[in-house]
Design a protein around this motif. Structure first.
Motif, PDB file in Angstrom:
ATOM      1  N   TYR A 122       0.832  -1.207   0.000  1.00 51.56           N
ATOM      2  CA  TYR A 122       0.000   0.000   0.000  1.00 51.56           C
ATOM      3  C   TYR A 122       0.865   1.255   0.000  1.00 51.56           C
ATOM      4  CZ  TYR A 122      -3.666   3.264   1.375  1.00 51.56           C
ATOM      5  OH  TYR A 122      -4.547   4.313   1.414  1.00 51.56           O
ATOM      6  N   ASN A 123       0.407   2.281  -0.756  1.00 54.57           N
ATOM      7  CA  ASN A 123       1.206   3.501  -0.868  1.00 54.57           C
ATOM      8  C   ASN A 123       0.339   4.760  -0.851  1.00 54.57           C
ATOM      9  OD1 ASN A 123       3.698   4.809  -1.111  1.00 54.57           O
ATOM     10  ND2 ASN A 123       3.604   4.847  -3.341  1.00 54.57           N
ATOM     11  N   GLY A 124      -0.804   4.685  -0.195  1.00 53.83           N
ATOM     12  CA  GLY A 124      -1.726   5.815  -0.165  1.00 53.83           C
ATOM     13  C   GLY A 124      -1.172   7.071   0.467  1.00 53.83           C
ATOM     14  N   TYR A 125      -0.206   6.931   1.380  1.00 52.71           N
ATOM     15  CA  TYR A 125       0.393   8.080   2.058  1.00 52.71           C
ATOM     16  C   TYR A 125       1.825   8.333   1.590  1.00 52.71           C
ATOM     17  CZ  TYR A 125      -3.510   7.164   5.190  1.00 52.71           C
ATOM     18  OH  TYR A 125      -4.758   6.939   5.699  1.00 52.71           O
ATOM     19  N   GLY A 126       2.269   7.591   0.579  1.00 52.77           N
ATOM     20  CA  GLY A 126       3.650   7.735   0.117  1.00 52.77           C
ATOM     21  C   GLY A 126       4.638   6.917   0.922  1.00 52.77           C
ATOM     22  N   GLU A 127       4.132   5.960   1.721  1.00 52.98           N
ATOM     23  CA  GLU A 127       5.004   5.186   2.610  1.00 52.98           C
ATOM     24  C   GLU A 127       5.995   4.281   1.883  1.00 52.98           C
ATOM     25  OE1 GLU A 127       1.580   5.100   2.237  1.00 52.98           O
ATOM     26  OE2 GLU A 127       0.854   3.598   3.643  1.00 52.98           O
ATOM     27  N   ASN A 133       2.189   7.747  -5.116  1.00 57.67           N
ATOM     28  CA  ASN A 133       1.186   7.227  -4.197  1.00 57.67           C
ATOM     29  C   ASN A 133       0.522   5.999  -4.810  1.00 57.67           C
ATOM     30  OD1 ASN A 133       1.172  10.371  -3.512  1.00 57.67           O
ATOM     31  ND2 ASN A 133       0.597   9.187  -1.713  1.00 57.67           N
ATOM     32  N   GLY A 162       1.334   4.344   8.477  1.00 58.90           N
ATOM     33  CA  GLY A 162       1.364   4.936   7.142  1.00 58.90           C
ATOM     34  C   GLY A 162       2.648   5.686   6.883  1.00 58.90           C
ATOM     35  N   HIS A 163       3.731   5.270   7.532  1.00 55.07           N
ATOM     36  CA  HIS A 163       5.015   5.936   7.319  1.00 55.07           C
ATOM     37  C   HIS A 163       6.169   4.953   7.522  1.00 55.07           C
ATOM     38  CE1 HIS A 163       4.677   5.982  11.678  1.00 55.07           C
ATOM     39  NE2 HIS A 163       5.962   6.274  11.755  1.00 55.07           N
TER      40      HIS A 163
END
Length: 173
Positions: A122-127, A133, A162-163
């Motif tokens: 998952y990359n919704g927050y740029g993690e 994203n 998320g990080h």
């Protein structure tokens, strides 16, 4: 100490790796790759939200459980109840030379022997740290500060909800 892996608890998505989706209130042994025998030569373990990550002593990474965002890194979004090997970047070959693993909420972080950091899921927050994203079901390399080049000289990794956090050889985070 013998390199086997044992799990227990919720198993809705196969995160116990025993070939079933049955909850267990006592330890069960993780099945070997392809459902054959039992998993051996584990060096480190980590977990994310409903999935499990294993680093083998040969520097390969194996995962199982929830995979809707590609956090298992096997090039699919299929849940797995036995270990699958993480593929290489772009789905070519397999990821190797890994020395550390970490799980975020729905994404995975790996540190390679060359000090580079790779992520998937998952990359919704740029993690994932790849400057996008966009979710990825294969490993992507973390870019450098300001999106220039790639992050290098990493010695430790950690994941949050998320990080992602990386410690570099110079002591910076």
């Amino acid at each position: 100490s013998d390199g086997t892996v044992w799990t227990f608890g919720n198993n809705t998505y196969g995160q116990l790796g025993d070939g079933t989706n049955t909850y267990s209130n006592a330890p069960v042994q993780v099945i070997g790759p392809g459902g054959v025998g039992y998993f051996t030569d584990a060096l480190a373990i980590a977990s994310g939200q409903n999935y499990t990550i294993i680093l083998k002593s040969d520097g390969t990474v194996w995962t199982f459980g929830y995979n809707v965002y590609g956090q298992l890194g096997d090039g699919t979004t299929t849940n797995r109840n036995t270990p699958v090997q993480v593929v290489g970047p772009g789905g070519v070959g397999y990821l190797t030379d890994v020395i550390a693993i970490a799980g975020g909420h729905w994404y995975t972080i790996v540190l390679k022997t060359d000090g580079t950091v790779w992520t998937f899921g998952y990359n919704g927050y740029g993690e994932l740290g790849d400057g996008t994203n966009t979710d990825s079901n294969t490993p992507v390399q973390v870019v450098g500060p300001g999106g220039v080049g790639y992050l290098t000289d990493a010695v430790a990794i950690a994941g949050g909800h998320g990080h992602t956090v990386v410690l570099k050889t110079d002591g910076t985070v």
